[in-house]
Design an enzyme around this catalytic site. Structure first.
Site, mmCIF file in Angstrom:
data_model
loop_
_atom_site.group_PDB
_atom_site.id
_atom_site.type_symbol
_atom_site.label_atom_id
_atom_site.label_comp_id
_atom_site.label_asym_id
_atom_site.label_seq_id
_atom_site.Cartn_x
_atom_site.Cartn_y
_atom_site.Cartn_z
ATOM 1 N N ASP A 165 0.748 -1.048 0.091
ATOM 2 C CA ASP A 165 -0.021 -0.123 -0.072
ATOM 3 C C ASP A 165 0.946 1.338 -0.115
ATOM 4 O O ASP A 165 1.921 1.233 0.781
ATOM 5 C CB ASP A 165 -1.029 -0.112 1.286
ATOM 6 C CG ASP A 165 -2.054 1.068 1.123
ATOM 7 O OD1 ASP A 165 -3.118 0.508 0.963
ATOM 8 O OD2 ASP A 165 -1.619 2.347 1.043
ATOM 9 N N HIS A 207 -10.307 -5.469 -3.371
ATOM 10 C CA HIS A 207 -8.892 -5.782 -2.626
ATOM 11 C C HIS A 207 -9.116 -6.040 -1.352
ATOM 12 O O HIS A 207 -9.894 -5.188 -0.530
ATOM 13 C CB HIS A 207 -7.887 -4.336 -3.225
ATOM 14 C CG HIS A 207 -8.528 -3.323 -2.473
ATOM 15 N ND1 HIS A 207 -9.566 -2.460 -3.334
ATOM 16 C CD2 HIS A 207 -8.398 -2.360 -1.540
ATOM 17 C CE1 HIS A 207 -9.850 -1.265 -2.479
ATOM 18 N NE2 HIS A 207 -9.062 -1.378 -1.679
ATOM 19 N N MET A 208 -7.934 -6.858 -0.993
ATOM 20 C CA MET A 208 -8.166 -7.057 0.678
ATOM 21 C C MET A 208 -6.732 -6.343 1.171
ATOM 22 O O MET A 208 -5.740 -6.451 0.464
ATOM 23 C CB MET A 208 -7.951 -8.710 0.795
ATOM 24 C CG MET A 208 -7.645 -9.157 2.035
ATOM 25 S SD MET A 208 -7.416 -10.669 2.135
ATOM 26 C CE MET A 208 -9.250 -11.380 2.192
ATOM 27 N N HIS A 209 -7.168 -5.719 2.324
ATOM 28 C CA HIS A 209 -6.015 -5.202 3.033
ATOM 29 C C HIS A 209 -5.253 -6.123 4.095
ATOM 30 O O HIS A 209 -6.174 -6.612 4.736
ATOM 31 C CB HIS A 209 -6.291 -3.900 4.160
ATOM 32 C CG HIS A 209 -6.816 -2.845 3.058
ATOM 33 N ND1 HIS A 209 -6.284 -1.547 2.860
ATOM 34 C CD2 HIS A 209 -8.076 -2.675 2.459
ATOM 35 C CE1 HIS A 209 -7.028 -0.644 2.313
ATOM 36 N NE2 HIS A 209 -8.059 -1.443 1.922
ATOM 37 N N GLU A 219 -12.343 3.386 -1.547
ATOM 38 C CA GLU A 219 -11.941 4.470 -2.010
ATOM 39 C C GLU A 219 -11.711 4.202 -3.604
ATOM 40 O O GLU A 219 -11.799 4.805 -4.477
ATOM 41 C CB GLU A 219 -10.563 4.949 -1.585
ATOM 42 C CG GLU A 219 -10.763 5.900 -0.508
ATOM 43 C CD GLU A 219 -9.414 6.391 0.283
ATOM 44 O OE1 GLU A 219 -8.617 5.934 -0.227
ATOM 45 O OE2 GLU A 219 -9.642 7.051 1.383
HETATM 46 P P1 AMP Z 1 -9.856 1.359 0.148
HETATM 47 O O1 AMP Z 1 -10.142 2.552 0.863
HETATM 48 O O2 AMP Z 1 -10.230 -0.006 0.918
HETATM 49 O O3 AMP Z 1 -10.415 1.303 -1.288
HETATM 50 O O4 AMP Z 1 -8.156 1.107 -0.109
HETATM 51 C C1 AMP Z 1 -7.537 1.762 -1.093
HETATM 52 C C2 AMP Z 1 -6.110 1.925 -0.920
HETATM 53 O O5 AMP Z 1 -5.463 2.086 -1.886
HETATM 54 C C3 AMP Z 1 -5.612 2.727 0.542
HETATM 55 O O6 AMP Z 1 -5.115 2.327 1.418
HETATM 56 C C4 AMP Z 1 -4.309 3.561 -0.600
HETATM 57 O O7 AMP Z 1 -3.427 3.916 0.444
HETATM 58 C C5 AMP Z 1 -4.052 2.515 -1.517
HETATM 59 N N1 AMP Z 1 -3.388 2.888 -3.015
HETATM 60 C C6 AMP Z 1 -4.180 4.013 -3.646
HETATM 61 N N2 AMP Z 1 -3.346 4.156 -4.612
HETATM 62 C C7 AMP Z 1 -2.560 3.405 -4.678
HETATM 63 C C8 AMP Z 1 -1.029 2.971 -5.460
HETATM 64 N N3 AMP Z 1 -1.000 3.656 -6.619
HETATM 65 N N4 AMP Z 1 -0.264 1.849 -4.867
HETATM 66 C C9 AMP Z 1 -0.451 1.374 -3.803
HETATM 67 N N5 AMP Z 1 -1.699 1.570 -3.167
HETATM 68 C C10 AMP Z 1 -2.415 2.576 -3.478
#
Ligand code: AMP
Length: 121
Positions: free
Chosen positions: A31, A101-103, A96
């Site tokens: 991330d 995707h899984m964190h 977002e």
């Molecule tokens: P979500 O809120 O679950 O959609 O998480 C989106 C995640 O994507 C966030 O933790 C961001 O920091 C991450 N993110 C956004 N753009 C990128 C990128 N280009 N490379 C790596 N992570 C990203």
């Protein structure tokens, strides 16, 4: 064909990212705004916008998110102490990027999930 997302561009290596794992079904990368010492995103290679859009055909792919998460957690040395897996869905879930995707978050004590509703939006 679904519209490209920032994550589909990372998967196809059109955007540079720290990819740490890739197979036919999923891709994992760091991330860019880590919330813990270990913060990895494991993304379906297929563009599926949200968990609401999954079908039975996606079960193998979704299961792979978990097996890859466990594999990466082991590689990162956080399996034993533990970690948290999160999939956000839509606005209230804090999503977002509309590409499932899984964190995988760990490497420190995360504590309980905070149960505060944000009613400011
Ligand atoms: P979500 O809120 O679950 O959609 O998480 C989106 C995640 O994507 C966030 O933790 C961001 O920091 C991450 N993110 C956004 N753009 C990128 C990128 N280009 N490379 C790596 N992570 C990203």
């Amino acid at each position: 064909m679904k519209k490209e997302t920032i994550f589909s561009k990372i998967i196809k290596r059109k955007i540079i990212s720290d990819i740490i794992y890739q197979d036919k079904l999923v891709t994992a990368f760091l991330d860019s705004n880590p919330q813990a010492p270990c913060h990895v995103l494991i993304v379906t290679n297929k563009i599926i916008p949200t968990i609401n859009d999954i079908t039975a055909d996606d079960e193998l792919t979704l299961g792979r998110l978990f097996t890859v998460a466990a594999k990466i957690a082991k590689q990162k040395g956080i399996s034993k102490n533990g970690y948290r897996l999160i999939i956000n869905c839509n606005k209230d879930g804090g999503q977002e990027i509309f590409h499932i995707h899984m964190h995988l978050i760990g490497g420190c004590s995360l504590g309980p999930i905070v149960s505060i509703c944000r009613n400011d939006n």
